[in-house]
Structure formats: structure tokens, C-alpha cells
Write an enzyme that holds these catalytic residues in place. Structure first.
Site, PDB file in Angstrom:
ATOM      1  CE  LYS A   1      -3.201   2.670   2.949  1.00 15.43           C
ATOM      2  NZ  LYS A   1      -4.040   2.721   4.166  1.00 15.43           N
TER       3      LYS A   1
ATOM      4  CG  ASP B   1      -5.431   8.102   4.470  1.00  7.32           C
ATOM      5  OD1 ASP B   1      -6.336   8.718   3.872  1.00  7.32           O
ATOM      6  OD2 ASP B   1      -5.628   7.104   5.203  1.00  7.32           O
TER       7      ASP B   1
ATOM      8  CE  LYS C   1      -6.526   8.962   7.900  1.00  6.33           C
ATOM      9  NZ  LYS C   1      -7.170   7.916   8.724  1.00  6.33           N
TER      10      LYS C   1
ATOM     11  CG  ASP D   1      -1.866   5.327   4.867  1.00  5.81           C
ATOM     12  OD1 ASP D   1      -1.735   4.263   5.495  1.00  5.81           O
ATOM     13  OD2 ASP D   1      -2.942   5.690   4.353  1.00  5.81           O
TER      14      ASP D   1
ATOM     15  CG  ASP E   1      -9.824   7.770   6.552  1.00  2.00           C
ATOM     16  OD1 ASP E   1      -8.754   7.685   5.923  1.00  2.00           O
ATOM     17  OD2 ASP E   1      -9.884   8.030   7.770  1.00  2.00           O
TER      18      ASP E   1
ATOM     19  CD  GLU F   1      -6.630   5.376   2.397  1.00  2.00           C
ATOM     20  OE1 GLU F   1      -7.615   5.520   3.143  1.00  2.00           O
ATOM     21  OE2 GLU F   1      -5.491   5.107   2.832  1.00  2.00           O
TER      22      GLU F   1
ATOM     23  NE  ARG G   1     -10.844  -0.928   3.790  1.00  2.00           N
ATOM     24  CZ  ARG G   1     -11.445  -1.095   4.959  1.00  2.00           C
ATOM     25  NH1 ARG G   1     -12.567  -1.787   5.049  1.00  2.00           N
ATOM     26  NH2 ARG G   1     -10.926  -0.603   6.066  1.00  2.00           N
TER      27      ARG G   1
END
Ligand code: BES
Ligand code: MN
Ligand code: ZN
Length: 493
Positions: A266, A271, A278, A289, A348, A350, A352
Site C-alpha cells: 500500500k 492519507d 480525518k 501510509d 478514508d 482507501e 483496500r
């Protein structure tokens, strides 16, 4: 770092500091006993005075002992229990920290004499080398005044048995390569998110290829991803000015036709959460991230440096998750490369979304096994804290292999179930599946989501949100789970 072996008599070793173990304060053994005899009992006298705490990792630095060529002797306590692998790693770390002294430019170590449960001398040489190189890590890329370089540049590892030289040399090479891989992972993780963008990660892959001709690198841009119908991945970068990239690195060290180990990272370079934004406190940490991706780069570097006889493919799904006029909204439905439609209920979730398309894409490599690595859920920190990676898999053998690799590398993971009960939490009234499964078992439902795109091969998922970086004063990337993944790969070679 130059790390060499020596079979020479430790009493005569000319070095700024000689490190020796104290396994028992009552009876000295091996090199430590030899040094003590050469110094007419000086070491025993000091132990009698009580200067060395009887605790694993405690140490005392002795200066200019008579009869000994080394300028200093570092006594390193093994405590009063049998030393296991974890304990030895602690000793290696304590050694590296004690040697971090401007006056010590070179050192020698007799620590491989310590008896370690279930571990041979080459493993010990590897542990010492890895700890030493890892402790020399500095990150000053963005500072105008640069950090001091590590003072120590050379370590001699004492080996009493010439027959073990070859195996121990392999151990040293592995320790250095793993620490180098961790360094790559930490550097990329620590970099500012305005510098480390999806485009930058693609450049990093091409640079890695320049140093390692054994790598083949290809990068897909957004137009190419669109042609492949990667609607899930592209929905994440939709709100960002930074275009997404899908990076593949192929290393072919195995027999032709051997099915590769495929790693998928990933790579969310920042993010914000997107429209499901967030809270701002601590949001800077979302630059980490992309630590899953960073670990894939780290492993590719280590594997190439060691020239391992195995086929490995590293794939990185890189994107920035931002709010914006074109950003994906809650309720939007996208079609993934697999054809499955996804209702995005929270922008959020994201990670996956980028991973699911990458998991479909990599089937072209005809993988033996696929492991994705992701800072996927805050929930894994609630479940396992900052000590342990959350692991999920559709294949028991692969799960066991990863568990064992983590245990052996001192970089542990623990399996969580992805049973049908949890799969049922992923229900959408409007699409094939939603991208979230409710508050309960958040890490597991994230794993369940990924499993829907990994049905055609043996697959495991590592949720590293708790272990990939440290917070507070020591804020920074850890380089995990490079040691776990390298152990997994080395065991397969
Ligand atoms: N990158 C985060 C996961 C994360 C959160 C890692 C905190 C480390 C610390 C991920 O993209 C995310 O935001 N996950 C959400 C999922 C939720 C919306 C279902 C989370 O964990 O809150
Ligand atoms: Mn997120
Ligand atoms: Zn994320």
C-alpha cells in the site's frame, strides 16, 4: 560498515574496543576467561566490585587493561537466564548502542560465543551485523545541518572455529542486506509527503534498477490504469493533483518458470481521509501510509543485494488521498479491475481500494504466493498494539510460514480470522460490496474485503499500521516488516 571475521587470539586483537560476554559473573568462560587471565584477573576483580549489573544487556566499559592489545574492553551481561533469540537480539542492540561513541572507530566482538537456544553461529553473526548497521541509521535529508555520521566503521567478529567461517560470512552478508533494506524502508517512510509522492516512488524504483541490473521495473500511469479498468485504485487519486502510479519490480534469481513470491505494498503517500476527512491532530503521521510500499522497496533491495536464488515480484500501488472537486464521495460506486463493483461508504478506507486492483493486476505473474503489506487500519493498533503485525490469510500453510518467519526474525505477526461471519459484515444494498464493514472487527473486515480479490491464489495480508512507525520523541519509520519478509524469503531459497 565493514564487517569481517577473525580467527585471531582476542588477547592480541588491536582494536579500539573489544566486546565480550559475561554469561556468569561467578565463572568466566571462553574469550572472557582468556582476557581475564592475560590481564591477571582484572576482569574478575571488577565483577567482584559489582560494577556490572546482572541484567541482560547491561554493560561496563573498561579502559586499558594490562596485557591486552585492545584499548577498551566492553563487558556485556547476558543476565542470569538462558539467552534465547530475542535475548540475543537485545544484546546485539545493546552492543551497537554502547559502541556508538566518537572515540570508537573500530571494534571487535566475541559475542558469537554466547550460547543461544536454537540458534547457530551464522545466525548470531547476522544478528550482530543487522543491529550494528541498523543503529547507524540517521535521517537528515530535510535538515540544513547534517547529522553526524556513525562513528564506527569497522567491526571484527571473532570466530573460534575456522570451519564456520563460510556460514558466518553468509550470516554477516544477510544481516547487512536486511539492515540496508530497512534503511530504504525507513528513508522512504520518513520523507516529507510533498517530496515522496507516487511519482517519486516510481522514480525510486527506476533508481533501484540502476544500482541493481537484476531488477526489471515497469510503471503504469493513470491512463494505462484506466485502460485496465482499475476504477477502485483511480477513485482514490481522483481528488489529488498528484497522479497515481502502479509500480512493478521483477527480480528473477530462481529457476526459469519458478512461480514468484509476489509482494504488494500500500503506497498512500498521504492519507487525509479524502471527503471523509480525518481530524487534523496528528494528521502529519499519515505520510507513513506508504510504509507497506516502503517495505516492498526495502525487500527488493535486500534480495537484489544478496542475489538470492528465488523469483520475487514487488508491486506498489501508489496514490495520494485528498479531498477536492473531483474527489470520490461517500455513496459513489466504482468498478474494480476484477469487475466487482464497490460502494464507497467511507473515502478514508482507501487502502483496500488501491490494493484490490493491484491484487487483480498481479495475477498476470502467476504467483506462487501473494503477500500484501499495508498500514490498513487503526483498529489493528487496538487489537495488537505497536508490537505485532496483524496477519490474515486464505491458506493455513502460508499463515504458519509467516508466523514462523516473524518469530525467527524478531519481527512478529499474529493471525486474525477472516471467517464467513466477518465476511457477512460486508453487505451493500447497491453494489457487490461496500468498502467498510462497520466498527466491529475493523481490521478483519478490511482483510475480508481484500480476500474477495485474492480468491485465485494463496494470499496473506499484513496489517502493519501498529508497527511501521514510532510516535512521540522517537517519531519515525521502523523498517518493519522487512526482517519478517526477508526471513520468509530466505527460508524459501
Ligand atoms: N491509513 C489508515 C489506517 C491508519 C490509521 C493507520 C491510523 C495508522 C493509524 C487507513 O487508510 C484508514 O484511514 N482506515 C480507517 C478505516 C475505516 C474508515 C473503516 C481507520 O482505520 O479508521
Ligand atoms: Mn484512510
Ligand atoms: Zn490509509
Amino acid at each position: 560498515m565493514n564487517i569481517i571475521l577473525s580467527n585471531a587470539d582476542p588477547v592480541k586483537l588491536k582494536t579500539a574496543c573489544l566486546v565480550v560476554p559475561v554469561a556468569s559473573q561467578k565463572k568466566l568462560t571462553g574469550c572472557t576467561a582468556e582476557l581475564d587471565a592475560a590481564a591477571s584477573g582484572a576482569i574478575r576483580d571488577i565483577l567482584k566490585q559489582g560494577d556490572l549489573e546482572n541484567k541482560l544487556g547491561a554493560s561496563v566499559m573498561l579502559q586499558q587493561l594490562p596485557g591486552i592489545a585492545a584499548k577498551r574492553v566492553l563487558l556485556l551481561s547476558c543476565g542470569d537466564k538462558a539467552v534465547d533469540a530475542q535475548g540475543f537480539d537485545k544484546l546485539a542492540d545493546a552492543m551497537a548502542k554502547a559502541l556508538d561513541n566518537p572515540a570508537i572507530k573500530d571494534a571487535a566482538s566475541c559475542m558469537t560465543e554466547v550460547d543461544v537456544t536454537d540458534r547457530n553461529p551464522d545466525w548470531k553473526a547476522r544478528s550482530l551485523s543487522q543491529a550494528l548497521v541498523a543503529n547507524g541509521y540517521r535521517f537528515d535529508l530535510h535538515k540544513s545541518s547534517k547529522a553526524e555520521k556513525a562513528h564506527l566503521t569497522k567491526l571484527t567478529i571473532h570466530n573460534g572455529d575456522r570451519k564456520l567461517n563460510k556460514a558466518m560470512e553468509t550470516g554477516i552478508a544477510r544481516g547487512i542486506a536486511i539492515a540496508n533494506g530497512m534503511q530504504t524502508a525507513r528513508d522512504l517512510g520518513n520523507m516529507a509527503p510533498n517530496v515522496c509522492t507516487p511519482t517519486y516512488l516510481a522514480k525510486h524504483a527506476r533508481d533501484l534498477k540502476k544500482t541493481h541490473k537484476s531488477l526489471k521495473v515497469s510503471v503504469l500511469n493513470e491512463a494505462q490504469m484506466e485502460k485496465l479498468n482499475m476504477g477502485a485504485l483511480l477513485s482514490v487519486s481522483a481528488g489529488s493533483e498528484e497522479p497515481a502510479t502502479l509500480i512493478s519490480m521483477e527480480y528473477k534469481g530462481g529457476k526459469p518458470g519458478q512461480k514468484p513470491v509476489v509482494l504488494v505494498g500500500k503506497g498512500i503517500t498521504f492519507d487525509t481521509g479524502g471527503i471523509s476527512i480525518k481530524p487534523s491532530a496528528g494528521m502529519d503521521e499519515m505520510k507513513f501510509d506508504m510504509c507497506g510500499a516502503a517495505s516492498v522497496f526495502g525487500v527488493m533491495r535486500s534480495v537484489a543485494e544478496l542475489g538470492l536464488p528465488i523469483n520475487v515480484v514487488g508491486v506498489v500501488a501508489a496514490a495520494e488521498n485528498m479531498p477536492g472537486g473531483k474527489a470520490t464521495k461517500p455513496g459513489d460506486i466504482v468498478t474494480s479491475m476484477s469487475g466487482k463493483t464497490v460502494e464507497i461508504l467511507n473515502t478514508d478506507a482507501e487502502g483496500r481500494l488501491v490494493l484490490c486492483d493491484a491484487l487483480t493486476y498481479i495475477s498476470k505473474y502467476k504467483p506462487d504466493v501473494v503477500i500484501d503489506i499495508a498500514t490498513l487500519t487503526g483498529a489493528v493498533i487496538i487489537a495488537l498494539g505497536h508490537h505485532t503485525t496483524g496477519m490474515m490469510s486464505n491458506t493455513d500453510e502460508l499463515a504458519d510460514e509467516l508466523y514462523q518467519a516473524g518469530a525467527d526474525a524478531g519481527d512478529r505477526c499474529w493471525r486474525l480470522p477472516i471467517w464467513q461471519d466477518y465476511q457477512n459484515q460486508l453487505a451493500s444494498n447497491f453494489a457487490d460490496l461496500p468498502n467498510i464493514g462497520g466498527r466491529a472487527a475493523g481490521s478483519i473486515t478490511a482483510g475480508c474485503f481484500l480476500s474477495r480479490f485474492a480468491e485465485d491464489y494463496k494470499w496473506a495480508h499484513l496489517d502493519i499500521a501498529g508497527v511501521a512507525w514510532k510516535q512521540g520523541g522517537a517519531k519515525g519509520a521502523t523498517g518493519r516488516p522487512v526482517p519478517l519478509l526477508m526471513e520468509f524469503i530466505l527460508k524459501r531459497c
